[in-house]
Design a protein around this motif. Sequence first.
Motif, PDB file in Angstrom:
ATOM      1  N   ALA A  92       1.023  -1.273   0.024  1.00 21.10           N
ATOM      2  CA  ALA A  92      -0.071   0.129  -0.412  1.00 21.10           C
ATOM      3  C   ALA A  92       0.821   0.971  -0.181  1.00 21.10           C
ATOM      4  N   ILE A  93       0.000   2.444  -0.373  1.00 17.20           N
ATOM      5  CA  ILE A  93       1.045   3.739  -1.137  1.00 17.20           C
ATOM      6  C   ILE A  93       0.359   4.431  -0.483  1.00 17.20           C
ATOM      7  N   SER A  94       0.957   5.223   0.154  1.00 18.95           N
ATOM      8  CA  SER A  94      -0.105   6.462   0.676  1.00 18.95           C
ATOM      9  C   SER A  94      -0.732   7.496  -0.780  1.00 18.95           C
ATOM     10  N   PRO A  95      -2.343   8.057  -0.656  1.00 22.47           N
ATOM     11  CA  PRO A  95      -2.274   8.721  -1.702  1.00 22.47           C
ATOM     12  C   PRO A  95      -1.849   9.411  -2.750  1.00 22.47           C
ATOM     13  N   ASN A  96      -0.784  10.235  -1.680  1.00 16.28           N
ATOM     14  CA  ASN A  96      -0.378  11.130  -1.747  1.00 16.28           C
ATOM     15  C   ASN A  96       1.269  10.746  -2.604  1.00 16.28           C
ATOM     16  N   PHE A  97       1.554   9.830  -2.874  1.00 18.23           N
ATOM     17  CA  PHE A  97       3.265   9.532  -3.476  1.00 18.23           C
ATOM     18  C   PHE A  97       2.526   8.497  -4.387  1.00 18.23           C
ATOM     19  N   ARG A  98       1.246   7.783  -5.156  1.00 18.64           N
ATOM     20  CA  ARG A  98       0.658   7.003  -5.532  1.00 18.64           C
ATOM     21  C   ARG A  98       1.448   7.820  -7.514  1.00 18.64           C
ATOM     22  N   GLY A  99       1.672   6.919  -8.101  1.00 14.85           N
ATOM     23  CA  GLY A  99       2.115   7.467  -9.217  1.00 14.85           C
ATOM     24  C   GLY A  99       3.569   7.816  -9.270  1.00 14.85           C
ATOM     25  N   GLN A 100       4.729   7.033  -8.894  1.00 17.23           N
ATOM     26  CA  GLN A 100       5.483   7.490  -8.212  1.00 17.23           C
ATOM     27  C   GLN A 100       6.606   6.558  -8.433  1.00 17.23           C
ATOM     28  N   GLY A 101       6.153   5.193  -8.605  1.00 15.14           N
ATOM     29  CA  GLY A 101       6.814   3.792  -8.915  1.00 15.14           C
ATOM     30  C   GLY A 101       7.344   3.479  -7.846  1.00 15.14           C
ATOM     31  N   ILE A 102       6.944   4.139  -6.604  1.00 12.82           N
ATOM     32  CA  ILE A 102       6.867   3.362  -5.259  1.00 12.82           C
ATOM     33  C   ILE A 102       6.348   1.998  -5.025  1.00 12.82           C
ATOM     34  N   GLY A 103       5.359   1.641  -5.286  1.00  8.20           N
ATOM     35  CA  GLY A 103       4.877   0.579  -5.163  1.00  8.20           C
ATOM     36  C   GLY A 103       6.126  -0.485  -6.238  1.00  8.20           C
ATOM     37  N   SER A 104       6.618  -0.282  -7.335  1.00  3.30           N
ATOM     38  CA  SER A 104       7.072  -1.266  -7.980  1.00  3.30           C
ATOM     39  C   SER A 104       8.892  -0.898  -7.264  1.00  3.30           C
ATOM     40  N   ARG A 105       9.156   0.078  -6.295  1.00  5.43           N
ATOM     41  CA  ARG A 105      10.191  -0.589  -5.550  1.00  5.43           C
ATOM     42  C   ARG A 105      10.333  -1.304  -4.015  1.00  5.43           C
ATOM     43  N   LEU A 106       8.902  -1.087  -3.857  1.00  2.62           N
ATOM     44  CA  LEU A 106       9.336  -2.246  -2.398  1.00  2.62           C
ATOM     45  C   LEU A 106       8.531  -3.196  -2.754  1.00  2.62           C
ATOM     46  N   LEU A 107       8.405  -3.646  -4.312  1.00  2.45           N
ATOM     47  CA  LEU A 107       8.615  -5.180  -4.987  1.00  2.45           C
ATOM     48  C   LEU A 107       9.704  -5.451  -4.774  1.00  2.45           C
ATOM     49  N   ASN A 108      10.717  -4.219  -5.165  1.00  9.01           N
ATOM     50  CA  ASN A 108      12.584  -4.983  -6.136  1.00  9.01           C
ATOM     51  C   ASN A 108      13.127  -4.748  -4.421  1.00  9.01           C
ATOM     52  N   GLU A 109      12.690  -4.078  -3.938  1.00  9.38           N
ATOM     53  CA  GLU A 109      13.083  -4.125  -2.849  1.00  9.38           C
ATOM     54  C   GLU A 109      12.714  -5.848  -1.129  1.00  9.38           C
ATOM     55  N   PHE A 110      11.849  -6.381  -1.596  1.00  6.91           N
ATOM     56  CA  PHE A 110      10.858  -7.433  -1.395  1.00  6.91           C
ATOM     57  C   PHE A 110      12.054  -8.778  -2.221  1.00  6.91           C
ATOM     58  N   GLU A 111      11.652  -7.946  -3.376  1.00  5.64           N
ATOM     59  CA  GLU A 111      12.286  -9.631  -3.978  1.00  5.64           C
ATOM     60  C   GLU A 111      13.741 -10.016  -3.265  1.00  5.64           C
ATOM     61  N   LYS A 112      14.527  -8.865  -3.064  1.00  5.64           N
ATOM     62  CA  LYS A 112      15.415  -8.302  -2.564  1.00  5.64           C
ATOM     63  C   LYS A 112      16.034  -9.727  -1.554  1.00  5.64           C
ATOM     64  N   ILE A 113      15.555  -9.071  -0.294  1.00  3.54           N
ATOM     65  CA  ILE A 113      14.811 -10.754   1.219  1.00  3.54           C
ATOM     66  C   ILE A 113      14.684 -11.675   0.207  1.00  3.54           C
ATOM     67  N   ALA A 114      13.330 -11.930  -0.235  1.00  2.00           N
ATOM     68  CA  ALA A 114      13.415 -13.429  -0.724  1.00  2.00           C
ATOM     69  C   ALA A 114      14.784 -13.654  -1.255  1.00  2.00           C
ATOM     70  N   LYS A 115      15.922 -13.889  -2.136  1.00  4.80           N
ATOM     71  CA  LYS A 115      16.429 -13.685  -2.836  1.00  4.80           C
ATOM     72  C   LYS A 115      17.290 -14.110  -1.806  1.00  4.80           C
ATOM     73  N   ARG A 116      18.193 -12.948  -1.161  1.00  5.77           N
ATOM     74  CA  ARG A 116      19.021 -13.366   0.017  1.00  5.77           C
ATOM     75  C   ARG A 116      18.294 -14.751   0.204  1.00  5.77           C
ATOM     76  N   ASP A 117      17.052 -14.948   1.530  1.00  4.81           N
ATOM     77  CA  ASP A 117      16.699 -16.177   1.875  1.00  4.81           C
ATOM     78  C   ASP A 117      16.033 -17.288   1.408  1.00  4.81           C
ATOM     79  N   LYS A 118      16.920 -17.514   0.142  1.00  6.64           N
ATOM     80  CA  LYS A 118      16.436 -18.624  -0.961  1.00  6.64           C
ATOM     81  C   LYS A 118      14.858 -19.178  -0.946  1.00  6.64           C
ATOM     82  N   ARG A 119      14.104 -18.231  -1.128  1.00  5.77           N
ATOM     83  CA  ARG A 119      12.555 -18.401  -1.820  1.00  5.77           C
ATOM     84  C   ARG A 119      12.565 -18.690  -3.024  1.00  5.77           C
ATOM     85  N   GLU A 120      11.340 -19.651  -3.106  1.00  3.22           N
ATOM     86  CA  GLU A 120      11.174 -20.273  -4.356  1.00  3.22           C
ATOM     87  C   GLU A 120      10.157 -19.110  -5.373  1.00  3.22           C
ATOM     88  N   SER A 121       9.502 -18.538  -4.584  1.00  2.00           N
ATOM     89  CA  SER A 121       8.347 -17.927  -5.509  1.00  2.00           C
ATOM     90  C   SER A 121       8.701 -16.629  -4.345  1.00  2.00           C
TER      91      SER A 121
END
Length: 161
Positions: A92-121
């Motif tokens: 979730a993104i604050s309405p004042n900050f939507r449309g600025q790519g923050i959601g995609s950046r959060l997904l990217n950061e989350f994926e880094k953690i998942a890869k570090r911890d050897k998740r499958e998906s």
Amino acid sequence: MRFDLASLSDLDEIMTIEKQGFNSAEAGSVEGYRERIQKLNKTFLVAKDDSNKVIGFICGPAVSTRFVKDEMYDKTPDNMAIGGHQLIFTIAISPNFRGQGIGSRLLNEFEKIAKRDKRESIALTCLKDRIPFYEKNGFKNMGQADSNHGNEIWFNMEKII
């Protein structure tokens, strides 16, 4: 903007964003988010602006189950230390900050953690209108989810990592 692991001091700002992004049937409770912050201490990220204000967040457990199940919203599962599947309960993104790519950046950061911890998906459920956003971020629509959370029709989205 910076990304941090969520802490209980972020709870009020997280709840404000949660209530702005989801209707009352879909939104999580204060108690539920308190439990998530405590139990998902390695998989609950917040995005903060230059004034240290929470402007977005993403959270979910790492479990052996491939997709989100409704009962997981009632009692947050414990994170697996290594392996399994990284689920996303909420992004979730604050309405004042939507449309600025923050959601995609959060997904990217989350994926880094998942890869570090050897998740499958990484997997989540979303409403039909959100499918293009997740597809743009590398997720595949796996069809209608076995969920009636908030009396809505949800779709499983998955990204193999």
